[in-house]
Motif scaffolding. Structure first.
Motif, PDB file in Angstrom:
ATOM      1  N   ALA A 186      13.987  52.196  43.792  1.00 25.90           N
ATOM      2  CA  ALA A 186      14.197  51.909  42.718  1.00 25.90           C
ATOM      3  C   ALA A 186      14.969  52.579  41.588  1.00 25.90           C
ATOM      4  CB  ALA A 186      12.994  51.506  42.313  1.00 25.90           C
ATOM      5  N   ARG A 187      15.470  54.302  41.695  1.00 25.64           N
ATOM      6  CA  ARG A 187      15.822  55.195  41.535  1.00 25.64           C
ATOM      7  C   ARG A 187      17.014  55.271  41.720  1.00 25.64           C
ATOM      8  NH1 ARG A 187      10.919  58.250  42.153  1.00 25.64           N
ATOM      9  NH2 ARG A 187      12.453  59.210  43.659  1.00 25.64           N
ATOM     10  N   GLU A 188      17.335  55.275  42.894  1.00 24.82           N
ATOM     11  CA  GLU A 188      18.617  54.941  43.563  1.00 24.82           C
ATOM     12  C   GLU A 188      19.400  53.779  43.245  1.00 24.82           C
ATOM     13  OE1 GLU A 188      20.792  54.576  47.608  1.00 24.82           O
ATOM     14  OE2 GLU A 188      19.426  55.798  47.671  1.00 24.82           O
ATOM     15  N   ALA A 189      18.879  52.023  43.155  1.00 18.60           N
ATOM     16  CA  ALA A 189      19.501  51.366  42.915  1.00 18.60           C
ATOM     17  C   ALA A 189      20.139  51.760  41.002  1.00 18.60           C
ATOM     18  CB  ALA A 189      18.453  49.644  43.259  1.00 18.60           C
ATOM     19  N   ALA A 190      18.643  51.700  40.521  1.00 19.39           N
ATOM     20  CA  ALA A 190      18.999  52.224  39.081  1.00 19.39           C
ATOM     21  C   ALA A 190      20.192  53.078  38.904  1.00 19.39           C
ATOM     22  CB  ALA A 190      18.366  52.633  38.194  1.00 19.39           C
ATOM     23  N   GLY A 191      20.069  54.351  39.845  1.00 19.87           N
ATOM     24  CA  GLY A 191      21.423  55.002  39.509  1.00 19.87           C
ATOM     25  C   GLY A 191      22.828  54.867  40.099  1.00 19.87           C
ATOM     26  N   ARG A 192      22.645  53.741  40.819  1.00 16.89           N
ATOM     27  CA  ARG A 192      24.458  52.845  41.375  1.00 16.89           C
ATOM     28  C   ARG A 192      24.106  51.962  40.098  1.00 16.89           C
ATOM     29  NH1 ARG A 192      22.333  49.659  46.432  1.00 16.89           N
ATOM     30  NH2 ARG A 192      20.914  51.905  46.601  1.00 16.89           N
ATOM     31  N   ARG A 193      23.239  51.510  40.110  1.00 17.12           N
ATOM     32  CA  ARG A 193      24.297  50.612  38.593  1.00 17.12           C
ATOM     33  C   ARG A 193      24.587  50.707  37.504  1.00 17.12           C
ATOM     34  NH1 ARG A 193      18.489  47.895  38.351  1.00 17.12           N
ATOM     35  NH2 ARG A 193      18.261  47.565  40.183  1.00 17.12           N
ATOM     36  N   SER A 194      24.095  52.296  37.052  1.00 19.77           N
ATOM     37  CA  SER A 194      24.825  53.154  35.756  1.00 19.77           C
ATOM     38  C   SER A 194      26.291  53.133  36.081  1.00 19.77           C
ATOM     39  CB  SER A 194      23.483  53.838  35.103  1.00 19.77           C
ATOM     40  OG  SER A 194      23.706  54.973  36.643  1.00 19.77           O
ATOM     41  N   TRP A 195      25.968  54.193  37.793  1.00 24.90           N
ATOM     42  CA  TRP A 195      27.268  54.121  37.455  1.00 24.90           C
ATOM     43  C   TRP A 195      28.040  53.036  37.589  1.00 24.90           C
ATOM     44  CZ3 TRP A 195      30.607  52.963  42.048  1.00 24.90           C
ATOM     45  CH2 TRP A 195      31.901  53.106  42.032  1.00 24.90           C
ATOM     46  N   GLU A 196      27.940  51.619  38.032  1.00 25.45           N
ATOM     47  CA  GLU A 196      28.917  50.752  37.879  1.00 25.45           C
ATOM     48  C   GLU A 196      28.736  50.437  36.778  1.00 25.45           C
ATOM     49  OE1 GLU A 196      26.123  47.629  39.943  1.00 25.45           O
ATOM     50  OE2 GLU A 196      27.200  48.557  42.118  1.00 25.45           O
ATOM     51  N   ARG A 197      28.068  50.570  36.197  1.00 35.29           N
ATOM     52  CA  ARG A 197      28.343  50.021  34.439  1.00 35.29           C
ATOM     53  C   ARG A 197      29.397  51.340  33.974  1.00 35.29           C
ATOM     54  NH1 ARG A 197      23.325  50.812  33.007  1.00 35.29           N
ATOM     55  NH2 ARG A 197      22.135  49.680  33.727  1.00 35.29           N
ATOM     56  N   ARG A 198      29.366  52.134  34.472  1.00 39.48           N
ATOM     57  CA  ARG A 198      30.176  53.347  33.775  1.00 39.48           C
ATOM     58  C   ARG A 198      31.406  53.514  34.020  1.00 39.48           C
ATOM     59  NH1 ARG A 198      28.071  58.482  35.998  1.00 39.48           N
ATOM     60  NH2 ARG A 198      25.987  57.202  36.891  1.00 39.48           N
ATOM     61  N   THR A 199      31.636  53.078  35.735  1.00 41.15           N
ATOM     62  CA  THR A 199      33.490  52.898  36.221  1.00 41.15           C
ATOM     63  C   THR A 199      33.894  51.229  35.471  1.00 41.15           C
ATOM     64  OG1 THR A 199      31.986  51.826  37.826  1.00 41.15           O
ATOM     65  CG2 THR A 199      32.512  53.926  38.722  1.00 41.15           C
TER      66      THR A 199
END
Length: 188
Positions: free
Chosen positions: A24-37
């Motif tokens: 869940a932490r990894e998925a949340a981090g990936r989503r925030s990275w996707e949003r940032r990019t």
């Protein structure tokens, strides 16, 4: 297993809980990275578009001036023989030669020629092509006179830059169109 969750079943459950939390932490981090990019891409796309359109404008403007000069030399060009007085920057930067020649009406003219098919040396006799109305401004090497190659290169560069600028925006427009189509078709 006892009431405190000890035992092999409790260990398995705790391990699964840790894995789920890590996922869940990894998925949340990936989503925030996707949003940032995704947040940074519109600025990059806009900057890239501005640079490509500017390059296209300069290339096409230079092509227009080069076409004007080549057309004048094609229509009014007169051959002459001249003497190379000076070579400018033969090893770095733009290469040119200052050539002194005599026009048809007997005027001695010194002009800078920067479009050569093989740069001559100082003191060489060269054939040039000039326009009688402005022999200092409209003069080229007679072997390439009139030179429409510069015009073609500028048009290709300008058109390619405009094509890339459009290509930068196409994926965004397609995605936007699909989203609006899904929203309309999906009813929500």
């Amino acid at each position: 297993m006892d009431e405190n969750g000890r035992g092999w079943r409790g260990a398995v459950e705790r391990r699964q809980a840790r894995r789920q939390a890590a996922n869940a932490r990894e998925a949340a981090g990936r989503r925030s990275w996707e949003r940032r990019t995704q947040r940074g891409w519109p600025a990059v796309r806009t900057l890239l578009t501005i640079m490509l359109v500017t390059l296209a404008a300069f290339s096409l403007t230079d092509s227009a001036f080069s076409y004007w000069e080549a057309t004048i030399l094609r229509d009014e060009g007169v051959p002459a023989t001249g003497l190379v007085e000076k070579i400018g920057r033969p090893n770095k930067g733009p290469r040119y030669a200052d050539v002194r020649f005599t026009t048809r009406d007997g005027r001695a003219v010194s002009a800078r020629v920067d479009n050569w098919q093989g740069l001559p040396a100082e003191g060489d006799r060269v054939a040039v092509c000039y326009a009688p109305r402005k022999p200092r401004k409209y003069v080229q090497d007679a072997r390439v006179c009139p030179d429409f190659g510069v015009v073609r290169f500028g048009v290709v560069t300008g058109s390619g830059s405009l094509g890339l600028a459009i290509a930068v925006w196409v994926p965004w427009l397609v995605r936007r169109r699909r989203r609006s189509g899904i929203t309309v078709a999906g009813g929500g």
